[in-house]
Design a protein around this motif. Structure first.
Motif, PDB file in Angstrom:
ATOM      1  N   PHE A  16       0.814  -1.217   0.000  1.00 36.10           N
ATOM      2  CA  PHE A  16       0.000   0.000   0.000  1.00 36.10           C
ATOM      3  C   PHE A  16       0.851   1.272   0.000  1.00 36.10           C
ATOM      4  CE2 PHE A  16      -3.495  -2.494  -0.134  1.00 36.10           C
ATOM      5  CZ  PHE A  16      -4.685  -1.984   0.354  1.00 36.10           C
ATOM      6  N   PHE A  49      -9.943   0.136   2.155  1.00 33.03           N
ATOM      7  CA  PHE A  49      -9.882   1.465   1.537  1.00 33.03           C
ATOM      8  C   PHE A  49     -11.235   1.788   0.933  1.00 33.03           C
ATOM      9  CE2 PHE A  49      -8.135  -1.794  -1.309  1.00 33.03           C
ATOM     10  CZ  PHE A  49      -9.018  -1.719  -2.377  1.00 33.03           C
ATOM     11  N   VAL A  53      -9.437   6.139  -2.751  1.00 39.07           N
ATOM     12  CA  VAL A  53      -8.245   5.397  -3.155  1.00 39.07           C
ATOM     13  C   VAL A  53      -8.423   4.849  -4.568  1.00 39.07           C
ATOM     14  CG1 VAL A  53      -6.859   3.322  -2.703  1.00 39.07           C
ATOM     15  CG2 VAL A  53      -7.509   4.841  -0.818  1.00 39.07           C
TER      16      VAL A  53
END
Length: 245
Positions: A16, A49, A53
């Motif tokens: 990430f 998320f 995102v």
């Protein structure tokens, strides 16, 4: 044979800290779709998320964004994910009281509509919405965490759903513990779209990811149903403006 095998790496297993680069890497490595697992910490015991995102990484690839919403309630957020760049939006049959309404809303937003079933949910949950969906997602782990082991009990469910689909142009996707070791069995049961996270994001380069994707694809191809026993579902493609067709 079934429709072309689609490999959809789950970015839940990506790094990430460099998510944009990871998406670009699996694009280069041969991913057909990009699978986005959205978790809310309520419907499932984890948080991943959201739409922002997905919007941020959308410019990194032209591949289909396969967005799996593990959230409840789901209806208030469908428009946000559609605007963020989702091409396929999949909701859980267990996540709300009005599945048919949710599917209508997704299609009204111009997106492909999918339904996901948790391991304990019978295939009968989708019997009355088959004509409203483009994809069925069978969870072969209990949703909420990556890296879990494949539940072989779901192979029979995949077979039964394949029979329910019949000649409808519906993709049959499987998510959870998919590896090169079980991809053949999953494809033999009738799946044509395989989601893999940890099994794809092993290594640290596009070359590693390409080898992992190809290994899963090759294994799945060995298990495909013989020609003449399929409904010839073809992969969703992106048309102008990122719309699926």
């Amino acid at each position: 044979m079934t429709g072309e095998i689609v490999i959809a790496p789950s970015i839940l297993a990506a790094d990430f800290a460099r998510l944009g680069q990871e998406v670009a890497a699996i694009d280069t490595a041969g991913a057909d779709w990009i699978h986005c697992d959205v978790m809310d910490g309520h419907f499932v015991p984890n948080i991943s998320f959201g739409a922002d995102v997905i919007k941020a990484i959308r410019p990194t690839t032209k591949k289909i964004f396969d967005v799996h919403l593990m959230i409840a309630p789901v209806d208030p957020y469908l428009e946000a994910f559609a605007k963020a760049g989702a091409d396929v939006i999949t909701v859980h049959a267990e996540a709300g009281p009005h599945l048919d309404r949710s599917l209508q809303a997704i299609r009204a937003l111009g997106k492909k509509a999918g339904v996901s079933l948790c391991p304990a949910t019978p295939e009968s949950a989708i019997a009355y919405v088959l004509d409203r969906i483009d994809l069925v997602l069978v969870m072969t782990v209990n949703p909420g965490f990556g890296g879990q082991s494949f539940l072989e009990s779901q192979l029979e469910k995949i077979e039964r759903i394949k029979a329910m689909i019949g000649d409808r142009p519906i993709r049959l996707e499987v998510d959870g513990g998919i590896t090169r070791d079980n991809a053949a069995a999953v494809a033999a049961a009738g799946a044509d779209t395989l989601v893999a996270g940890s099994a794809v994001f092993r290594g640290n380069s596009a070359a590693d990811y390409a080898a992992n994707i190809q290994a899963i694809r090759t294994a799945a191809e060995t298990g495909r149903v013989p020609k003449g026993q399929d409904n010839a579902v073809q992969p969703m493609r992106l048309g102008e403006g990122g719309r699926t067709r």
